[in-house]
Scaffold this motif. Structure first.
Motif, mmCIF file in Angstrom:
data_model
loop_
_atom_site.group_PDB
_atom_site.id
_atom_site.type_symbol
_atom_site.label_atom_id
_atom_site.label_comp_id
_atom_site.label_asym_id
_atom_site.label_seq_id
_atom_site.Cartn_x
_atom_site.Cartn_y
_atom_site.Cartn_z
ATOM 1 N N MET A 281 0.660 -0.930 0.263
ATOM 2 C CA MET A 281 0.308 0.240 -0.227
ATOM 3 C C MET A 281 0.834 1.081 0.290
ATOM 4 S SD MET A 281 -3.680 -1.322 0.049
ATOM 5 C CE MET A 281 -4.277 0.099 0.710
ATOM 6 N N GLY A 282 1.687 1.145 -0.797
ATOM 7 C CA GLY A 282 2.968 2.186 -0.871
ATOM 8 C C GLY A 282 3.743 2.062 0.613
ATOM 9 N N THR A 283 3.467 1.925 1.627
ATOM 10 C CA THR A 283 4.636 1.643 2.490
ATOM 11 C C THR A 283 6.266 1.456 2.585
ATOM 12 O OG1 THR A 283 4.009 -0.132 3.401
ATOM 13 C CG2 THR A 283 2.506 1.500 3.975
ATOM 14 N N ASP A 284 6.790 1.530 3.291
ATOM 15 C CA ASP A 284 8.477 0.603 3.574
ATOM 16 C C ASP A 284 8.255 -0.390 4.221
ATOM 17 O OD1 ASP A 284 9.607 3.428 2.448
ATOM 18 O OD2 ASP A 284 9.157 4.566 4.288
ATOM 19 N N PHE A 285 7.075 -1.111 3.889
ATOM 20 C CA PHE A 285 6.693 -2.578 4.793
ATOM 21 C C PHE A 285 6.806 -3.831 3.182
ATOM 22 C CE2 PHE A 285 6.326 -0.875 7.983
ATOM 23 C CZ PHE A 285 7.134 -1.080 9.730
ATOM 24 N N THR A 286 6.877 -4.568 3.330
ATOM 25 C CA THR A 286 6.521 -5.368 2.132
ATOM 26 C C THR A 286 5.555 -6.167 2.072
ATOM 27 O OG1 THR A 286 7.791 -7.236 2.961
ATOM 28 C CG2 THR A 286 8.938 -5.638 1.650
ATOM 29 N N ASN A 287 4.393 -6.782 1.601
ATOM 30 C CA ASN A 287 3.362 -7.172 1.500
ATOM 31 C C ASN A 287 3.103 -8.353 2.868
ATOM 32 O OD1 ASN A 287 1.388 -6.814 -0.814
ATOM 33 N ND2 ASN A 287 2.760 -7.081 -1.584
ATOM 34 N N ASP A 288 5.017 -8.910 2.459
ATOM 35 C CA ASP A 288 5.059 -10.778 3.642
ATOM 36 C C ASP A 288 5.521 -9.985 5.041
ATOM 37 O OD1 ASP A 288 5.835 -13.034 4.138
ATOM 38 O OD2 ASP A 288 7.822 -12.436 4.405
ATOM 39 N N ASP A 289 5.963 -8.782 4.805
ATOM 40 C CA ASP A 289 5.751 -7.717 6.524
ATOM 41 C C ASP A 289 4.595 -7.675 6.936
ATOM 42 O OD1 ASP A 289 9.115 -7.169 5.954
ATOM 43 O OD2 ASP A 289 8.535 -5.629 5.046
ATOM 44 N N LEU A 290 3.487 -7.593 6.461
ATOM 45 C CA LEU A 290 2.274 -7.227 6.992
ATOM 46 C C LEU A 290 1.621 -8.304 6.747
ATOM 47 C CD1 LEU A 290 1.053 -4.072 7.649
ATOM 48 C CD2 LEU A 290 3.477 -4.519 6.868
ATOM 49 N N VAL A 291 1.575 -8.809 5.207
ATOM 50 C CA VAL A 291 0.264 -9.899 5.531
ATOM 51 C C VAL A 291 1.415 -10.949 5.278
ATOM 52 C CG1 VAL A 291 -0.720 -11.314 4.083
ATOM 53 C CG2 VAL A 291 -0.458 -8.884 3.469
ATOM 54 N N LYS A 292 2.335 -11.213 6.325
ATOM 55 C CA LYS A 292 2.948 -13.141 6.659
ATOM 56 C C LYS A 292 2.792 -13.979 6.602
ATOM 57 C CE LYS A 292 5.219 -10.108 10.308
ATOM 58 N NZ LYS A 292 6.408 -9.982 11.007
ATOM 59 N N GLU A 293 3.139 -13.867 5.304
ATOM 60 C CA GLU A 293 2.964 -15.251 4.773
ATOM 61 C C GLU A 293 4.003 -16.279 4.675
ATOM 62 O OE1 GLU A 293 3.333 -17.477 0.133
ATOM 63 O OE2 GLU A 293 4.857 -14.822 0.664
ATOM 64 N N ALA A 294 5.776 -15.650 5.234
ATOM 65 C CA ALA A 294 6.715 -16.453 5.918
ATOM 66 C C ALA A 294 6.274 -16.457 6.909
ATOM 67 C CB ALA A 294 7.769 -15.608 5.446
ATOM 68 N N SER A 295 6.882 -17.316 7.463
ATOM 69 C CA SER A 295 6.976 -17.664 9.152
ATOM 70 C C SER A 295 7.800 -16.996 9.645
ATOM 71 C CB SER A 295 6.014 -18.513 9.573
ATOM 72 O OG SER A 295 6.493 -19.100 10.637
ATOM 73 N N SER A 296 8.498 -15.736 10.501
ATOM 74 C CA SER A 296 9.515 -15.756 11.305
ATOM 75 C C SER A 296 10.358 -16.648 12.120
ATOM 76 C CB SER A 296 9.404 -14.753 12.468
ATOM 77 O OG SER A 296 9.256 -15.132 13.458
#
Length: 256
Positions: free
Chosen positions: A121-136
């Motif tokens: 959404m135009g932020t400095d976060f990626t889609n993955d950062d916010l939606v968390k497809e990847a598990s930390s």
């Protein structure tokens, strides 16, 4: 033969430190467990949050408000509530699938893994950062590098390397997690050339929803001076039951 005072002292000292040594060994914690505890602190079994995001640029800034729901590692939903232009936009994660409902065209789009590294959404976060497809936890290997002080707090310094099977854009991520409260206070994101791309700082520890969390998260792109994105948690409810069928593509169109 009388016991030597030195011998008595030595035996007493050994007896004294034995339970201490045992206690210490029981509290040795792995890098993966540290990351897991930090993740659980911010996530809980379930969470329902009210969030404000501010995008800051050298000549302008704008805010978005959103509601976010999560359940474990497998389900998350984000609803944009303002501004009017983006209102009603929804992101859904189910297992490894990510969907985006765009109300202006009344269309649901499944995001391919290649889009997870793009700006959210135009932020400095990626889609993955916010939606968390990847598990930390499950998508990275973790290595404890030592301890460092961040914001006057002792922190574990942990290197996270994506597993070969994980579709993750970063070559590595280094995180700093508070030793006492297991709150992530800083993260650095590196590209495939080993260059630092983004720095993320977490601060303003508050008790919200019955637990301590970092209520302010700031992302700074290294090569874009004056650019940043701030996430503020206004309110959050942890561990309120949410049914799995809440996280469906059908429900995306009905959220308000």
């Amino acid at each position: 033969m009388k016991n030597s005072p030195l011998l008595i002292f030595t035996i007493s000292f050994i007896i004294f430190i034995m339970p201490m040594a045992t206690t210490y060994s029981q509290h040795v914690i792995s890098a993966t467990e540290i990351v897991k505890r930090a993740d659980e602190n911010m996530r809980g079994n379930t969470s329902e949050a009210d969030i404000t995001i501010k995008i800051i640029r050298p000549t302008w800034s704008r805010e978005m408000n959103m509601k976010a729901w999560s359940k474990g590692d497998d389900y998350s939903m984000i609803l944009i509530t303002s501004p009017a232009k983006e209102k009603g936009t929804v992101f859904l994660k189910r297992d490894k699938e990510v969907w985006n409902w765009i109300p202006s065209i009344e269309r649901n789009i499944k995001l391919p893994p290649s889009m997870m590294s793009q700006s959210w959404m135009g932020t400095d976060f990626t889609n993955d950062d916010l939606v968390k497809e990847a598990s930390s936890i499950t998508d990275y290997d973790h290595k404890l590098l030592g301890k460092e002080t961040i914001s006057k707090k002792d922190c574990y310094k942990i290197e996270m390397i994506p597993k070969p099977s994980a579709a993750i854009v970063w070559e590595k991520v280094i995180v700093w997690i508070d030793v006492k409260e297991f709150l992530q206070l800083k993260a650095e994101f590196y590209d495939e050339d080993g260059e630092l791309v983004n720095t993320m700082n977490s601060s303003e520890v508050q008790e919200i929803g019955g637990r301590k969390i970092t209520s302010k998260i700031e992302m700074f792109p290294v090569d874009k001076e004056g650019n940043s994105t701030v996430i503020m948690y206004n309110d959050i409810i942890f561990d309120k039951p949410i049914q799995d069928n809440f996280f469906t593509t059908r429900n995306m169109k009905q959220l308000k």
